[in-house]
Design an enzyme around this catalytic site. Sequence first.
Site, mmCIF file in Angstrom:
data_model
loop_
_atom_site.group_PDB
_atom_site.id
_atom_site.type_symbol
_atom_site.label_atom_id
_atom_site.label_comp_id
_atom_site.label_asym_id
_atom_site.label_seq_id
_atom_site.Cartn_x
_atom_site.Cartn_y
_atom_site.Cartn_z
ATOM 1 C CD GLU B 49 -2.828 -0.388 2.628
ATOM 2 O OE1 GLU B 49 -2.685 0.655 3.290
ATOM 3 O OE2 GLU B 49 -3.468 -1.363 3.044
ATOM 4 C CG ASP B 60 -3.248 8.562 8.549
ATOM 5 O OD1 ASP B 60 -3.084 7.327 8.728
ATOM 6 O OD2 ASP B 60 -3.580 9.056 7.460
ATOM 7 C CE1 TYR B 173 -7.293 -0.953 7.402
ATOM 8 C CE2 TYR B 173 -6.242 -0.468 5.291
ATOM 9 C CZ TYR B 173 -6.232 -0.438 6.673
ATOM 10 O OH TYR B 173 -5.164 0.116 7.335
#
Lengths: 401, 265
Positions: B49, B60, B173
């Site tokens: 990725e 994040d 995911y």
Amino acid sequence: MESEKQRTPDENGYFGDYGGRFVPETLIVALNELDDAWSKFRNDPSFQEELAAWLKDYCGRPTPLYRARKLAAALDIKEIYLKREDLAHTGAHKINNTMGQALLACRMGKKRLIAETGAGQHGVATATAAALFGLDCEVYMGEKDIERQAMNVFRMDLLGAKVIPVSSGSRTLKDATNEAIRDWVTNVGNTHYIIGSVVGPHPYPAMVRDFQRVIGIETRSQILEMSGVLPDVVFACVGGGSNAIGIFHPFLEDDLELVGVEAAGSGIMSGAHSAPLSVGRPGVLHGSLSYLLQTEDGQIKEAHSISAGLDYPGVGPEHSFLKDQGRAKYISVTDTEALTALRLLCRVEGIIPALESAHAIAGVIQEAEQLKDKTVVINLSGRGDKDVATLAKLESGEDEK
Amino acid sequence: MKRLEQKFRELKKEGAKALITFITAGDPDLDATCDLVETLVAAGADVVELGVPFSDPLADGPTIQAASGRALAQGVTLKKIIATVAKIRLRTDIPLVLMSYYNPLFSYGLEEFVADAATAGVDGVIVPDLPLEESYLLRSLADGKIAVVPLAAPTTPDARLAKIVASGSGFLYYVTVTGITGTRTSLPLELTSTLDRVRKIADKLPLAAGFGISTPEQARVIGKHSDAIIVGSALVEIIATHGAADSGRKKLFDFVGSLRQALDA
Ligand SMILES: Cc1ncc(COP(=O)(O)O)c(C=O)c1O
């Protein structure tokens, strides 16, 4: 003209092409819950009555609509009315939203409130509601804003909230919002995120608007009572756009002009400004699609304004919609113009406005030539006590940074 | 896209688990990214990725935020990353997936992005701020060209999970924690049973677990309850600390190798 119904966002939270929900999957269920709760309580008489009572007895609503004869004379404009949100408890319109959302959080069983703040007014208003309702409260604030709005940091502390400094990016409102969203993603189970403006993922833009509509509803009936007719033009400053949409919305179906004033900072041409509606293009930030300051590659640009509350690269999606529709007009004024307007209002009316609100007045000054025979309403969104340190620095010739 | 499907098919046949490794493209620079991908492949990664840096990475934690910042300071753009993928493609057949926030894609133009990415050899895209309801346009444009990898989280109800899986392609995911990216010393206690439940609902796509996995032991345990594990921040941290030159790449190689071993054990 469209009906009121068409203007409400659709079930996916879109105002025309703008809005939506661009957030991590983790938050979707919380947003659905919030949407359900809001849909239920917005039509629940007991909720609305309780909110109205708090707004009246605790926040001091309705705020006055004041006919500013001296300002009108100074600008050679027929009539100017100031909607005195500066007289609401805590000193700005932000309290209308935080009382509503805090009450909603209580009904939803959430014990912890988080918020982002720029000028600190939304942070103070959230801390106030948290103190009143006995909820925990943490407020994210950029380090740059902590410096320039020190008084509000102290107020939040007095009110029992924890202010968390944010050191990433431009260290202003945008970055504080990122950090608040990260907190919410992590603590979504027990936490309600009180967004401070008509931005963010659906249902926030519509919900915050609904809480701020009280400004326009009051203004409408007050001016009809005072002058017998509707105004010709309504002015408001636009950061995220909550005070503007709050006063605009109840007038959308009327035949009058709506003008939003963005912060042109050091000047549009300088690139250092906060005017996405004037010179941005559509993109996604903080959960919704709207006009945005961004680079060619889709990176968000840092905004600039002397006013911390307007120092933001995005804007609420409903404003993007109103702009494209041509229903509202958006102009911009520089830091210098806002300061001139602030000083004028102090001298002729004895009112020290917030730097944010001074932009709305500066917008009127900019357009004064066309307003000579008009009745103008300006949303005076907040008072300027929080800005005196910034102003004193400027007076002593120190660079505002 | 074929590469991605084929890889999972092969692994399934062998009874092996996929090791998906994440690094931020352009950290410390794009030439280094080419070399780092080679290191990951050599050390036993099955899928790579590449994170597209964004100014406001709100899903994040500090590690990937900092990597994003370093890449942006280098002037890295999505266009340059796609060009880099084309170069990497000359050197390896490993499935390559871009992880990007929505605005860089939206600004590039979705249709153009899909076309350019597919031509360069990108196999899929993961967009952490694009939930099911907003992803229709990208999915329809990408259909048959690149995979649009869907995300699910611990807060996702079962009925919604089923819809998410039905809409997606490549793999699922599964975000293991309610939170943002970053290494964690411990993962939720109920994670393994959650993964078993998710796998039952999500049987149409390979199940990849990510967010917070940072040790071989975690890889081993979670690998037993999923088809793939995703490791990101731990690798980005190694690159941040040791650089992308020989010594840093050796550290990265050793660490990824240890994940591989744990996963195969
Ligand atoms: C007094 C005042 N006016 C305006 C604003 C800008 O926000 P909005 O555009 O949402 O009204 C702020 C924000 O902090 C504020 O404190």
